[in-house]
Design a protein around this motif. Structure first.
Motif, mmCIF file in Angstrom:
data_model
loop_
_atom_site.group_PDB
_atom_site.id
_atom_site.type_symbol
_atom_site.label_atom_id
_atom_site.label_comp_id
_atom_site.label_asym_id
_atom_site.label_seq_id
_atom_site.Cartn_x
_atom_site.Cartn_y
_atom_site.Cartn_z
ATOM 1 N N ALA A 194 -9.568 2.981 -2.688
ATOM 2 C CA ALA A 194 -8.276 2.311 -2.802
ATOM 3 C C ALA A 194 -7.128 3.308 -2.741
ATOM 4 C CB ALA A 194 -8.219 1.518 -4.103
ATOM 5 N N MET A 195 -7.305 4.473 -3.358
ATOM 6 C CA MET A 195 -6.262 5.495 -3.295
ATOM 7 C C MET A 195 -6.078 5.995 -1.867
ATOM 8 S SD MET A 195 -6.986 7.551 -6.880
ATOM 9 C CE MET A 195 -5.405 8.404 -6.929
ATOM 10 N N VAL A 196 -7.174 6.112 -1.125
ATOM 11 C CA VAL A 196 -7.076 6.501 0.290
ATOM 12 C C VAL A 196 -6.238 5.474 1.055
ATOM 13 C CG1 VAL A 196 -8.372 6.799 2.434
ATOM 14 C CG2 VAL A 196 -9.207 7.838 0.323
ATOM 15 N N HIS A 197 -6.455 4.186 0.762
ATOM 16 C CA HIS A 197 -5.667 3.155 1.440
ATOM 17 C C HIS A 197 -4.175 3.383 1.222
ATOM 18 C CE1 HIS A 197 -9.361 0.289 1.091
ATOM 19 N NE2 HIS A 197 -9.421 1.051 2.151
ATOM 20 N N ALA A 198 -3.805 3.676 -0.014
ATOM 21 C CA ALA A 198 -2.390 3.891 -0.318
ATOM 22 C C ALA A 198 -1.872 5.167 0.346
ATOM 23 C CB ALA A 198 -2.193 3.954 -1.825
ATOM 24 N N ILE A 199 -2.657 6.237 0.273
ATOM 25 C CA ILE A 199 -2.235 7.513 0.855
ATOM 26 C C ILE A 199 -2.024 7.380 2.356
ATOM 27 C CG2 ILE A 199 -3.007 9.874 1.361
ATOM 28 C CD1 ILE A 199 -4.521 9.730 -1.398
ATOM 29 N N GLU A 200 -3.009 6.774 3.029
ATOM 30 C CA GLU A 200 -2.902 6.673 4.487
ATOM 31 C C GLU A 200 -1.829 5.676 4.907
ATOM 32 O OE1 GLU A 200 -6.242 8.319 6.933
ATOM 33 O OE2 GLU A 200 -7.167 6.508 6.088
ATOM 34 N N ALA A 201 -1.641 4.609 4.126
ATOM 35 C CA ALA A 201 -0.577 3.660 4.459
ATOM 36 C C ALA A 201 0.787 4.337 4.392
ATOM 37 C CB ALA A 201 -0.626 2.467 3.507
ATOM 38 N N TYR A 202 0.986 5.170 3.361
ATOM 39 C CA TYR A 202 2.276 5.844 3.194
ATOM 40 C C TYR A 202 2.531 6.845 4.327
ATOM 41 C CZ TYR A 202 6.261 8.016 0.888
ATOM 42 O OH TYR A 202 7.522 8.463 0.601
ATOM 43 N N ALA A 203 1.496 7.571 4.720
ATOM 44 C CA ALA A 203 1.665 8.643 5.710
ATOM 45 C C ALA A 203 1.485 8.173 7.148
ATOM 46 C CB ALA A 203 0.670 9.773 5.415
ATOM 47 N N SER A 204 1.076 6.931 7.349
ATOM 48 C CA SER A 204 0.775 6.419 8.682
ATOM 49 C C SER A 204 1.970 6.567 9.621
ATOM 50 C CB SER A 204 0.386 4.937 8.580
ATOM 51 O OG SER A 204 0.127 4.381 9.861
ATOM 52 N N VAL A 205 1.680 6.926 10.875
ATOM 53 C CA VAL A 205 2.737 6.974 11.889
ATOM 54 C C VAL A 205 2.730 5.709 12.738
ATOM 55 C CG1 VAL A 205 2.845 9.479 11.963
ATOM 56 C CG2 VAL A 205 1.286 8.276 13.515
ATOM 57 N N MET A 249 -5.474 -3.920 -5.032
ATOM 58 C CA MET A 249 -4.904 -5.031 -4.279
ATOM 59 C C MET A 249 -3.578 -4.625 -3.640
ATOM 60 S SD MET A 249 -2.444 -7.636 -4.339
ATOM 61 C CE MET A 249 -1.995 -7.889 -6.062
ATOM 62 N N ILE A 250 -2.723 -3.937 -4.416
ATOM 63 C CA ILE A 250 -1.427 -3.518 -3.879
ATOM 64 C C ILE A 250 -1.611 -2.528 -2.728
ATOM 65 C CG2 ILE A 250 0.708 -2.284 -4.435
ATOM 66 C CD1 ILE A 250 0.507 -3.437 -7.253
ATOM 67 N N ALA A 251 -2.575 -1.616 -2.865
ATOM 68 C CA ALA A 251 -2.882 -0.692 -1.769
ATOM 69 C C ALA A 251 -3.365 -1.455 -0.542
ATOM 70 C CB ALA A 251 -3.931 0.322 -2.213
ATOM 71 N N GLY A 252 -4.128 -2.533 -0.776
ATOM 72 C CA GLY A 252 -4.571 -3.373 0.332
ATOM 73 C C GLY A 252 -3.403 -4.000 1.061
ATOM 74 N N GLN A 253 -2.415 -4.484 0.308
ATOM 75 C CA GLN A 253 -1.221 -5.032 0.947
ATOM 76 C C GLN A 253 -0.514 -3.964 1.780
ATOM 77 O OE1 GLN A 253 0.612 -6.465 -2.754
ATOM 78 N NE2 GLN A 253 0.568 -8.519 -1.900
ATOM 79 N N ALA A 254 -0.489 -2.742 1.257
ATOM 80 C CA ALA A 254 0.202 -1.662 1.960
ATOM 81 C C ALA A 254 -0.485 -1.340 3.286
ATOM 82 C CB ALA A 254 0.259 -0.419 1.078
ATOM 83 N N PHE A 255 -1.796 -1.097 3.240
ATOM 84 C CA PHE A 255 -2.448 -0.648 4.482
ATOM 85 C C PHE A 255 -2.737 -1.791 5.439
ATOM 86 C CE2 PHE A 255 -6.710 -1.710 2.819
ATOM 87 C CZ PHE A 255 -7.434 -1.960 3.976
ATOM 88 N N ALA A 256 -2.705 -3.027 4.955
ATOM 89 C CA ALA A 256 -2.857 -4.155 5.868
ATOM 90 C C ALA A 256 -1.695 -4.228 6.842
ATOM 91 C CB ALA A 256 -2.943 -5.461 5.077
ATOM 92 N N ASN A 257 -0.571 -3.637 6.473
ATOM 93 C CA ASN A 257 0.628 -3.696 7.304
ATOM 94 C C ASN A 257 1.045 -2.346 7.871
ATOM 95 O OD1 ASN A 257 1.697 -6.640 6.920
ATOM 96 N ND2 ASN A 257 0.989 -5.988 4.906
ATOM 97 N N SER A 258 0.658 -1.267 7.203
ATOM 98 C CA SER A 258 0.893 0.084 7.700
ATOM 99 C C SER A 258 -0.473 0.749 7.769
ATOM 100 C CB SER A 258 1.827 0.855 6.752
ATOM 101 O OG SER A 258 1.999 2.181 7.196
#
Length: 385
Positions: A194-205, A249-258
């Motif tokens: 889950a932390m990976v999801h948040a990290i990659e969503a934030y840094a995604s290009v 769940m919040i990380a899921g919302q983040a990476f589902a869109n980024s």
């Protein structure tokens, strides 16, 4: 501001004991005959029987598909779809980890017989409609209950994704009590996932990286950074369990869109060939991808580092990015996870094969802050060995 799209589940129901309301939620969103999709482990634990009793008490007829496997192959999807069609079900409920939820999403689409699995692979290929869908996670890692992604194993080891807002559920039900019995190792692996999801969503290009996803990623890391070790050390720490379930769940919302990037791209071949659980596969390559990316793109990692490790506030950009990679590896180690590919049975001479396979994950690699070619993938696998 760059235009973006943000999609998530229509309704999110969070709270200890929420599972008791599953019957009422199902009656409000679907017909009388429903299908519960889950796995043998939850059957053995009695959680499937509990859910069936709750649903039947609400006057629903329940068909159970209990055979979901980790990293589900196409055959599992086809079997579940056939059961749904024969049972003439009017709604689908997924109960379990990411694999069960991913299967439930696809069954909701395919049971209507208007599309085939082969037709919906890729991004935006699901036309719909689908059956009503409720998803109930029992782990704190995948965020699948709020993502528009479903992953299927095709052939011997290759993974393909179905990506569409159509497969977002009508209701996501998050009950921390369902996670109390998770063993420490699973808690750790799914938490790092889950932390990976948040990290990659934030840094995604990705062109769809957006302010909503970035803010959600930060909050997810704040929640999980403060709670993961506590949940690993004490599985009955209710506050910690609630925090990591909500954070997941919040990380899921983040990476589902980024969308996510190289960590996942390099993790998929590990899971496909060696049946290493997805969360652990991510944990094994995460620090090495962070170090690789930080050479040319340290800023996003420096920005998010203090949400997990508050003592990093005020550090310089390059120093914070480097320290973040080290601390994430130390966190994984403190949580009891394996630290090298050799520890999960991967032979060194298999690394070139893994690097070749990772190149097939173009959907993910395009989102990485630094370009990853086959040579770079091999370099990362070597570092993770």
């Amino acid at each position: 501001m760059t235009p973006f799209v943000f999609n998530t589940a229509a309704s999110i129901q969070f709270g200890a004991g929420k599972i008791a309301e599953l019957g009422q939620m199902a009656r409000a969103t679907m017909g009388r005959r429903v299908m519960l999709v889950s796995d043998p482990g939850l059957v053995e634990l009695g959680m499937v029987a509990q859910a069936v009793e709750i649903l039947e008490s609400a006057g629903l007829d329940v068909v159970v598909f209990p055979d979901v496997q980790a990293d589900p192959p196409e055959a599992i999807i086809h079997s579940a779809v056939e059961m749904a069609r024969l049972g003439k079900v009017e709604g689908i409920i997924g109960l379990g980890g990411g694999s069960s939820l991913d299967v439930a999403k696809l069954v909701a689409v395919l049971a209507l017989g208007k599309e085939t699995l082969a037709e919906i692979y890729g991004v935006g290929n699901v036309k719909g409609p689908r059956l009503p869908l409720i998803l109930v996670p029992t782990t704190s890692g995948t965020g699948s209950e709020v993502t528009m992604v479903s992953i299927v194993t095709t052939g011997a080891s290759e993974k393909m994704g179905v990506v569409s807002p159509v497969i977002l559920p009508d209701v996501a039900v998050l009950d921390p009590e369902l996670t109390y019995g998770l063993p420490p190792h699973i808690t750790a692996a799914t938490g790092i996932d889950a932390m990976v999801h948040a990290i990659e969503a934030y840094a995604s290009v990705s062109p769809n990286n957006n302010p909503i996803s970035r803010n959600l990623a930060c909050e997810a890391l704040r929640l999980m950074g403060g709670a993961l070790e506590r949940a690993v050390q004490d599985g009955d720490d209710r506050d910690a369990r609630a925090d990591i379930l909500l954070g997941s769940m919040i990380a899921g919302q983040a990476f589902a869109n980024s969308p996510v990037a190289a960590v996942h791209a390099l993790a998929y071949p590990i899971g496909g060939h060696y049946k290493v659980p997805h969360g652990l596969s991510n944990a094994l390559v995460l620090p090495h991808v962070l170090r690789f990316n930080a050479v040319t793109a340290p800023t996003p990692y420096a920005e998010i580092a203090p949400f997990v490790f508050p003592e990093m506030a005020g550090m310089g950009t390059q120093a914070a990015a480097a320290a973040f990679a080290e601390e994430m590896q130390d966190l994984s180690k403190r949580c009891g996870l394996q630290q090298g590919l050799r520890e999960v049975g991967i032979e060194r001479d298999a690394l070139p094969m893994l690097a070749r396979d990772a190149m097939n994950q173009t959907r993910l690699l395009v989102n990485n802050p630094r370009e990853v070619d086959e040579a770079a993938a091999l370099q990362i696998y070597e570092a993770a060995y």
